[in-house]
Write an enzyme that holds these catalytic residues in place. Structure first.
Site, PDB file in Angstrom:
ATOM      1  N   ARG A  74      36.534  24.549  -8.798  1.00 40.13           N
ATOM      2  CA  ARG A  74      37.805  24.480  -9.542  1.00 40.13           C
ATOM      3  C   ARG A  74      37.871  25.340 -10.790  1.00 40.13           C
ATOM      4  O   ARG A  74      38.950  25.594 -11.293  1.00 40.13           O
ATOM      5  CB  ARG A  74      38.092  23.027  -9.920  1.00 40.13           C
ATOM      6  CG  ARG A  74      38.730  22.253  -8.794  1.00 40.13           C
ATOM      7  CD  ARG A  74      38.700  20.772  -9.073  1.00 40.13           C
ATOM      8  NE  ARG A  74      37.315  20.329  -9.204  1.00 40.13           N
ATOM      9  CZ  ARG A  74      36.938  19.076  -9.392  1.00 40.13           C
ATOM     10  NH1 ARG A  74      37.843  18.136  -9.499  1.00 40.13           N
ATOM     11  NH2 ARG A  74      35.662  18.759  -9.487  1.00 40.13           N
ATOM     12  N   ASP A  81      30.159  20.349   1.738  1.00 43.26           N
ATOM     13  CA  ASP A  81      29.839  19.243   0.828  1.00 43.26           C
ATOM     14  C   ASP A  81      28.681  18.470   1.431  1.00 43.26           C
ATOM     15  O   ASP A  81      28.514  18.460   2.660  1.00 43.26           O
ATOM     16  CB  ASP A  81      31.044  18.315   0.619  1.00 43.26           C
ATOM     17  CG  ASP A  81      30.846  17.434  -0.609  1.00 43.26           C
ATOM     18  OD1 ASP A  81      31.266  17.845  -1.703  1.00 43.26           O
ATOM     19  OD2 ASP A  81      30.233  16.357  -0.484  1.00 43.26           O
TER      20      ASP A  81
HETATM   21  O1  CP3 Z   1      27.719  24.800  -4.906  1.00 38.21           O
HETATM   22  C1  CP3 Z   1      28.684  25.259  -4.271  1.00 38.21           C
HETATM   23  O2  CP3 Z   1      29.472  26.096  -4.734  1.00 38.21           O
HETATM   24  C2  CP3 Z   1      28.879  24.848  -2.831  1.00 38.21           C
HETATM   25  C3  CP3 Z   1      29.774  23.762  -2.676  1.00 38.21           C
HETATM   26  C4  CP3 Z   1      29.371  22.327  -2.957  1.00 38.21           C
HETATM   27  C5  CP3 Z   1      30.353  21.319  -3.085  1.00 38.21           C
HETATM   28  N1  CP3 Z   1      29.716  20.112  -3.158  1.00 38.21           N
HETATM   29  C6  CP3 Z   1      31.797  21.546  -3.087  1.00 38.21           C
HETATM   30  C7  CP3 Z   1      32.658  20.535  -3.721  1.00 38.21           C
HETATM   31  C8  CP3 Z   1      28.132  21.712  -3.043  1.00 38.21           C
HETATM   32  C9  CP3 Z   1      26.749  22.324  -3.037  1.00 38.21           C
HETATM   33  C10 CP3 Z   1      28.365  20.312  -3.163  1.00 38.21           C
HETATM   34  C11 CP3 Z   1      27.302  19.325  -3.208  1.00 38.21           C
HETATM   35  C12 CP3 Z   1      27.637  17.955  -3.607  1.00 38.21           C
HETATM   36  N2  CP3 Z   1      28.731  17.210  -3.265  1.00 38.21           N
HETATM   37  C13 CP3 Z   1      26.763  17.133  -4.343  1.00 38.21           C
HETATM   38  C14 CP3 Z   1      25.405  17.520  -4.819  1.00 38.21           C
HETATM   39  C15 CP3 Z   1      25.480  18.329  -6.062  1.00 38.21           C
HETATM   40  C16 CP3 Z   1      25.771  17.498  -7.256  1.00 38.21           C
HETATM   41  O3  CP3 Z   1      26.825  17.735  -7.868  1.00 38.21           O
HETATM   42  O4  CP3 Z   1      24.962  16.624  -7.558  1.00 38.21           O
HETATM   43  C17 CP3 Z   1      27.388  15.880  -4.493  1.00 38.21           C
HETATM   44  C18 CP3 Z   1      26.858  14.681  -5.223  1.00 38.21           C
HETATM   45  C19 CP3 Z   1      28.631  15.934  -3.797  1.00 38.21           C
HETATM   46  C20 CP3 Z   1      29.606  14.858  -3.616  1.00 38.21           C
HETATM   47  C21 CP3 Z   1      30.909  15.187  -4.182  1.00 38.21           C
HETATM   48  N3  CP3 Z   1      31.754  16.144  -3.677  1.00 38.21           N
HETATM   49  C22 CP3 Z   1      31.525  14.601  -5.311  1.00 38.21           C
HETATM   50  C23 CP3 Z   1      30.913  13.515  -6.162  1.00 38.21           C
HETATM   51  C24 CP3 Z   1      32.771  15.214  -5.459  1.00 38.21           C
HETATM   52  C25 CP3 Z   1      33.850  14.847  -6.443  1.00 38.21           C
HETATM   53  C26 CP3 Z   1      33.520  15.274  -7.814  1.00 38.21           C
HETATM   54  C27 CP3 Z   1      34.143  16.597  -8.091  1.00 38.21           C
HETATM   55  O5  CP3 Z   1      33.456  17.467  -8.665  1.00 38.21           O
HETATM   56  O6  CP3 Z   1      35.314  16.752  -7.779  1.00 38.21           O
HETATM   57  C28 CP3 Z   1      32.881  16.210  -4.456  1.00 38.21           C
HETATM   58  C29 CP3 Z   1      34.000  17.142  -4.254  1.00 38.21           C
HETATM   59  C30 CP3 Z   1      33.653  18.592  -4.242  1.00 38.21           C
HETATM   60  N4  CP3 Z   1      32.637  19.173  -3.540  1.00 38.21           N
HETATM   61  C31 CP3 Z   1      34.375  19.613  -4.904  1.00 38.21           C
HETATM   62  C32 CP3 Z   1      33.768  20.839  -4.576  1.00 38.21           C
HETATM   63  C33 CP3 Z   1      34.183  22.220  -4.988  1.00 38.21           C
HETATM   64  C34 CP3 Z   1      35.625  19.399  -5.763  1.00 38.21           C
HETATM   65  C35 CP3 Z   1      36.781  19.180  -4.866  1.00 38.21           C
HETATM   66  C36 CP3 Z   1      38.049  19.714  -5.453  1.00 38.21           C
HETATM   67  O7  CP3 Z   1      38.242  20.929  -5.367  1.00 38.21           O
HETATM   68  O8  CP3 Z   1      38.822  18.899  -5.930  1.00 38.21           O
END
Ligand code: CP3
Length: 358
Positions: free
Chosen positions: A42, A87
């Protein structure tokens, strides 16, 4: 639980001499490679534009969209590696858990695991059959990355971190439901760990077959456990997952946050590189992990919100802790935050490259 044997693949020679893949192998590189967890996200206007009106899962399941998002940070900045847009929670729906990413709230599961029966009803389908879009996305991305000399990282969540979402039904602060289940239903807990091990090993094998040149296993929330609980409830299945992944012939990064106390145990599972959060100085981390292992990290992502003076100072501090030893991949200590200015990210990548150029 039956464990299909993991195929041994021939290592992919493409971009073998990139700074990132050299460093992953512990070899000296022309500069310290840089990539960032959540580098596609984002904070980028291109990402927000592409996501407008489209759900997270739709983007993940549409190879052209997932490939385009993966490439956004690569086109904008000289990153040393790309990470596939996906994800860690993608395998949950194919196992039978109803997952939704709710804007502003995060992931939500409407039929979370509450009883041992719920564990037994989870499916463990073949990744290639139920998540074919991931291999397709990887193939598309590689076509764009190979001429740029940028290697591709695939990833999965680790069994504990996935179990925490499956049992809590959402993100959590203290993992109370997860721990209650782990202590109260140890047999079902281990069956759950085994199911995750099976599907995750298979999913990573699919990703490597399709073209992922390195993989990261995200155990983001495992730091909530004591050393005893990690060893007793989590280490066996996670160890098997890492062992099977290493047989795929690509280097493996194992990452968690708040894991200072767990680093000796986590590193003993034998990943090539340990991902370190921002809490532990890298020279301390190196003393806690196995000889020969690399480290990835570990700038506090909040520092990217400025000022540059402090960001530069702390980048210098991290590079001084590394002190020129091979095997360091520069990264944030946890994912980039949505409020991050793109210019600061670009400036940081350039700065690390300049400071570490040989
Ligand atoms: O790193 C990268 O650029 C690759 C993409 C990636 C995403 N999620 C995209 C994403 C990766 C590597 C992840 C891993 C992920 N997902 C983890 C492990 C890394 C960490 O942060 O500890 C975890 C715990 C998740 C679970 C998850 N996905 C959560 C808790 C959330 C919501 C919180 C948030 O930041 O919005 C997501 C959504 C998510 N995954 C988004 C992205 C870009 C945001 C979604 C949006 O665009 O609204």
């Amino acid at each position: 639980m039956t464990r299909p044997s993991t195929p041994v693949l021939t290592p992919d020679p493409t971009n073998r001499d990139s700074a990132f893949l050299k460093t992953m192998r512990g070899e000296a590189a022309p500069h310290t490679p840089v990539w960032f967890m959540r580098q596609a996200g984002r904070y980028m206007p291109e990402y927000r534009a592409l996501r407008a009106g489209r759900s997270m899962l739709e983007c993940i399941r549409t190879p052209e969209l997932a490939a385009e998002i993966t490439l956004q940070p690569i086109k904008a900045m000289p990153m040393d590696a790309a990470i596939l847009f996906n994800d860690i929670l993608t395998p949950l729906p194919v196992m039978g858990l109803d997952l939704d990413f709710v804007g502003g709230v995060g992931p939500q599961i409407s039929n979370r695991i509450e009883t041992p029966f719920d564990v037994d009803r989870l499916g463990v389908p073949a990744a290639a059959e139920v998540m074919p879009y991931t291999a397709e996305s990887i193939k598309l991305v590689r076509q764009e990355l190979d001429p740029r000399g940028v290697p591709l990282i695939g990833f999965v969540g680790a069994p504990f971190t996935l179990a925490s979402y499956a049992i809590e039904g959402k993100g959590s602060r203290n993992y109370e439901r997860t721990k209650r289940f782990m202590y109260g239903e140890p047999a079902a807990w281990h069956r759950l760990m085994d199911k995750f091990e099976t599907i995750l090993a298979d999913y990573l094998a699919e990703q490597v077959k399709a073209g992922a040149q390195a993989v990261q296993i995200f155990d983001s929330w495992v730091g909530a456990l004591s050393i005893y609980d990690y060893v007793t409830f989590v280490k066996p299945a996670t160890g098997r997952l890492i062992e099977r992944t290493k047989k795929l012939g690509v280097p493996v990064i194992y990452f968690g946050t708040s894991t200072h106390h767990l680093l000796p145990q986590m590193s003993s599972l034998g990943s090539d590189v340990m991902g370190i959060d921002w809490r532990t100085p890298l020279n301390d981390a190196w003393k806690l992990i196995q000889p020969g292992q690399g480290v990835q990290g570990n700038l506090d992502p909040l520092l990217l919100q400025g000022p540059w003076r402090e960001l530069k100072h702390q980048t210098d501090r991290i590079l001084a802790e590394v002190d020129g030893r091979p095997g360091h991949i520069f990264n944030v200590g946890h994912g980039l935050l949505p409020e991050t200015p793109v210019d600061m990210v670009r400036r940081l990548v350039d700065y690390v490259h300049e400071q570490t150029a040989k």
